[in-house]
Design a protein around this motif. Structure first.
Motif, PDB file in Angstrom:
ATOM      1  N   UNK A  58       0.791  -1.219   0.000  1.00 44.68           N
ATOM      2  CA  UNK A  58       0.000   0.000   0.000  1.00 44.68           C
ATOM      3  C   UNK A  58       0.825   1.271   0.000  1.00 44.68           C
ATOM      4  N   UNK A  59       2.144   1.147   0.039  1.00 45.80           N
ATOM      5  CA  UNK A  59       2.985   2.340   0.093  1.00 45.80           C
ATOM      6  C   UNK A  59       2.930   3.159  -1.193  1.00 45.80           C
ATOM      7  N   UNK A  60       2.454   2.573  -2.252  1.00 44.60           N
ATOM      8  CA  UNK A  60       2.361   3.288  -3.522  1.00 44.60           C
ATOM      9  C   UNK A  60       1.066   4.099  -3.637  1.00 44.60           C
ATOM     10  N   UNK A  61       0.195   3.975  -2.652  1.00 45.17           N
ATOM     11  CA  UNK A  61      -1.083   4.692  -2.701  1.00 45.17           C
ATOM     12  C   UNK A  61      -0.889   6.204  -2.818  1.00 45.17           C
ATOM     13  N   UNK A  62       0.078   6.757  -2.084  1.00 37.99           N
ATOM     14  CA  UNK A  62       0.350   8.205  -2.167  1.00 37.99           C
ATOM     15  C   UNK A  62       0.793   8.605  -3.571  1.00 37.99           C
ATOM     16  N   UNK A  63       1.613   7.770  -4.181  1.00 37.59           N
ATOM     17  CA  UNK A  63       2.086   8.032  -5.533  1.00 37.59           C
ATOM     18  C   UNK A  63       0.910   8.104  -6.508  1.00 37.59           C
ATOM     19  N   UNK A  64       0.034   7.108  -6.440  1.00 38.39           N
ATOM     20  CA  UNK A  64      -1.114   7.095  -7.341  1.00 38.39           C
ATOM     21  C   UNK A  64      -2.072   8.244  -7.034  1.00 38.39           C
ATOM     22  N   UNK A  65      -2.219   8.590  -5.758  1.00 38.04           N
ATOM     23  CA  UNK A  65      -3.085   9.725  -5.383  1.00 38.04           C
ATOM     24  C   UNK A  65      -2.545  11.024  -5.983  1.00 38.04           C
ATOM     25  N   UNK A  66      -1.213  11.208  -5.972  1.00 40.74           N
ATOM     26  CA  UNK A  66      -0.621  12.406  -6.572  1.00 40.74           C
ATOM     27  C   UNK A  66      -0.825  12.431  -8.086  1.00 40.74           C
TER      28      UNK A  66
END
Length: 180
Positions: free
Chosen positions: A101-109
């Protein structure tokens, strides 16, 4: 040749994995920005230099100082593949066990950027849907592995081509002077 590929491939892969693991505590600070890419690709290039040293080692220690571009390319490609597979394995273990789930911020941006980029509502909606689809695909271990593999492999392939070209030698170093 197999011993050289295996030795340098394992060293390269282990080193790449260790460098990636060493950067994980700083993951949240990089936030997938430019600094993260600079550090990540610097690590990849440094590790890829082992391809050069592997080809040179084979040429100098096993091939009597002679190597063709094709043989050098094959050795570099073998080293690259082993290194990339180990790197991918390390990321898969870390991501799915410790950083899921650490990539969630990346996709949100990416979604925010798409929404603020302007354009028609349909175009923005299509772009957001595409980003969400990519996010879902990233959760599939096979797709995740492929994404991870294409991080270092193009760099490794470039270093392989350059190294094979620079290190190719059709005659032994000392025999050219003796025949001239």
């Amino acid at each position: 040749m197999k011993k050289t590929i295996l030795t340098f491939g394992l060293i390269s892969g282990i080193l790449a994995s260790l460098m990636m693991l060493a950067m994980l505590p700083f993951f949240k600070y990089f936030e997938h920005g430019n600094m993260g890419m600079v550090v990540g690709y610097t690590d990849i290039v440094l590790v890829a230099l082992l391809i050069f040293f592997g080809i040179r080692s084979y040429r100098d220690n096993q091939a009597g100082g002679v190597i063709t571009f094709g043989r050098g390319f094959a050795i570099g490609l073998g080293i690259s593949l082993i290194s990339c597979v180990l790197y991918v394995a390390a990321w898969e273990i870390v991501y799915f066990n410790f950083m899921h789930g650490s990539m969630d911020n990346y996709f949100a941006r990416l979604v925010e950027k798409a929404q603020s980029s302007g354009g028609t509502a349909e175009a923005i909606q299509a772009k957001v849907a595409s980003i969400r689809h990519s996010q879902q695909l990233y959760e599939n271990p096979l797709v995740n592995s492929l994404y991870t593999f294409i991080e270092p492999f193009p760099v490794d392939l470039l270093i392989t081509v350059i190294s094979a070209a620079v290190l190719r030698r059709k005659t032994r170093a000392g025999s050219v002077a003796a025949t001239a």
